[in-house]
Design a protein around this motif. Structure first.
Motif, short mmCIF file in Angstrom:
data_model
loop_
_atom_site.label_atom_id
_atom_site.label_comp_id
_atom_site.label_asym_id
_atom_site.label_seq_id
_atom_site.Cartn_x
_atom_site.Cartn_y
_atom_site.Cartn_z
N GLU A 220 6.49 13.51 -43.36
CA GLU A 220 5.98 12.15 -43.12
C GLU A 220 4.48 12.21 -42.90
N ILE A 221 3.75 11.43 -43.69
CA ILE A 221 2.29 11.47 -43.62
C ILE A 221 1.72 10.07 -43.43
N SER A 222 0.73 9.98 -42.53
CA SER A 222 -0.02 8.75 -42.31
C SER A 222 -1.47 8.99 -42.73
N VAL A 223 -2.09 8.01 -43.36
CA VAL A 223 -3.49 8.19 -43.74
C VAL A 223 -4.45 7.66 -42.67
N GLY A 224 -3.93 7.24 -41.54
CA GLY A 224 -4.83 6.80 -40.48
C GLY A 224 -4.09 5.93 -39.49
N ASP A 225 -4.71 5.72 -38.36
CA ASP A 225 -4.06 4.96 -37.29
C ASP A 225 -4.28 3.47 -37.46
N TYR A 226 -3.73 2.95 -38.52
CA TYR A 226 -3.74 1.51 -38.80
C TYR A 226 -2.54 1.27 -39.70
N VAL A 227 -2.14 0.01 -39.80
CA VAL A 227 -0.91 -0.27 -40.56
C VAL A 227 -1.25 -0.97 -41.88
N LEU A 228 -0.81 -0.35 -42.96
CA LEU A 228 -0.94 -0.94 -44.29
C LEU A 228 0.31 -1.75 -44.58
N THR A 229 0.20 -2.64 -45.54
CA THR A 229 1.37 -3.44 -45.91
C THR A 229 2.42 -2.56 -46.59
N GLY A 230 1.98 -1.53 -47.25
CA GLY A 230 2.91 -0.61 -47.89
C GLY A 230 2.25 0.74 -48.05
N GLY A 231 3.01 1.72 -48.48
CA GLY A 231 2.48 3.07 -48.61
C GLY A 231 1.62 3.29 -49.85
N GLU A 232 1.49 2.26 -50.73
CA GLU A 232 0.81 2.48 -52.01
C GLU A 232 -0.65 2.92 -51.85
N PRO A 233 -1.46 2.21 -51.03
CA PRO A 233 -2.86 2.68 -50.90
C PRO A 233 -2.92 4.10 -50.31
N ALA A 234 -1.96 4.44 -49.46
CA ALA A 234 -1.93 5.79 -48.89
C ALA A 234 -1.62 6.81 -49.99
N ALA A 235 -0.69 6.46 -50.88
CA ALA A 235 -0.35 7.37 -51.97
C ALA A 235 -1.55 7.59 -52.88
N LEU B 2 7.03 11.09 -47.33
CA LEU B 2 7.22 9.67 -47.01
C LEU B 2 5.93 9.16 -46.38
N LEU B 3 5.34 8.13 -46.98
CA LEU B 3 4.11 7.54 -46.43
C LEU B 3 4.49 6.56 -45.34
N THR B 4 4.02 6.81 -44.15
CA THR B 4 4.37 5.97 -43.00
C THR B 4 3.32 6.12 -41.91
N PRO B 5 3.04 5.02 -41.18
CA PRO B 5 2.07 5.15 -40.08
C PRO B 5 2.59 6.06 -38.97
N GLN B 6 3.87 6.40 -39.00
CA GLN B 6 4.41 7.29 -37.96
C GLN B 6 4.30 8.77 -38.32
N1 ADE Z 1 2.24 2.65 -44.57
C1 ADE Z 1 1.78 1.70 -43.73
N2 ADE Z 1 0.73 2.15 -43.02
C2 ADE Z 1 0.54 3.45 -43.42
C3 ADE Z 1 -0.39 4.44 -43.03
N3 ADE Z 1 -1.32 4.23 -42.11
N4 ADE Z 1 -0.31 5.63 -43.64
C4 ADE Z 1 0.65 5.87 -44.58
N5 ADE Z 1 1.55 4.96 -44.96
C5 ADE Z 1 1.50 3.75 -44.40
#
Ligand code: ADE
Length: 256
Positions: free
Chosen positions: A137-152, A93-97
């Protein structure tokens, strides 16, 4: 020795399957797919909506801004997609958490046969998705994207370049930065002089040992200057390690 090519299947669950097309067709990802090493399937979560308007989100219980992805379409889409193959794959699950994504995780994921990624959206995903599916649960960095797509996309790209047979030169992947714990030093190509700036003599001299020593020293210097934490993370000082890898990843021969 040339490593044997394997195949990685990636399934992406998303509300915006159309955004993946250009990334998947270009550069290394396009080559990996042409070679049959990477197979990517994007699935529209809305196809699992029970709503006649294909809605998949709703207001948060307890109030607050934004919308939350409902659990039923996400859980049911994930279960259906996992069941498309005998191998359920590693569920992400792509998430900032989530845990912060690193090259070490990329290496781990590159060893899998299948990855199933859920891209969150809106203010987040109903907590029952986590409780029921227990994704990594994986985050690609300490910032918030609008959705997980760029992270994927970032994860698929970084994992794909590690798959045996993807990079024309198997050395390129091994030399990537973060693989060895250091950033890449300066790189030069022609012309030998541009706007009064030359190229270090050692790179033009043809002495491979001297070139390797220069690059290692520059990599240590740049890492110590810009990312002293990398030395700490890899358990030594940046000066302990050497690489010719790239800060943004060593370029594959195809694009050099
Ligand atoms: N979705 C929103 N922000 C994200 C992040 N930093 N990493 C992965 N998924 C996210």
């Amino acid at each position: 020795m040339v490593a044997e090519a394997r195949r990685l299947r990636v399934d992406v669950l998303t509300l915006f399957p159309e955004v993946f097309g250009p990334f998947l067709g270009s550069s290394i990802l396009g080559i990996a797919r042409e070679k049959g090493i990477l197979e990517v399937h994007c699935h529209d979560i809305r196809a699992w909506s029970r709503d006649k308007h294909r809605r998949v989100d709703d207001r948060p219980y307890g109030g607050g801004p934004g919308m939350v992805l409902r659990p039923e379409p996400v859980v049911e889409a994930t279960e259906a997609v996992q069941a498309m193959e005998a191998e359920p794959g590693e569920l992400i699950l792509l998430t900032p958490q989530g845990e912060r994504y690193t090259q070490a995780i990329a290496r781990e994921l590159a060893a899998r046969k299948r990855l199933v990624m859920i891209c969150g959206h809106y203010e987040g995903v109903d907590e029952r998705v986590r409780l029921l599916l227990k994704p990594r649960e994986i985050s690609v960095g300490d910032y918030v994207l609008t959705g997980g797509e760029p992270a994927a996309v970032a994860i698929v790209d970084s994992v794909t370049r590690l798959l045996p047979g993807v990079l024309g030169d198997p050395e390129s992947g091994a030399a990537d930065s973060f693989q060895s714990g250091l950033l890449q030093g300066p790189q030069y190509t022609r012309p030998a002089e541009y706007r009064g700036l030359g190229v270090p003599e050692v790179l033009k001299g043809g002495d491979h040992q001297a070139v390797a020593a220069w690059r290692a020293a520059e990599a240590r210097r740049r890492t110590a200057e810009r990312r002293p934490d990398l030395g700490a993370r890899t358990g030594g000082s940046p000066g302990d390690r050497a690489t010719s890898g790239g800060e943004e990843g060593a370029s594959p021969p195809e694009t050099r």
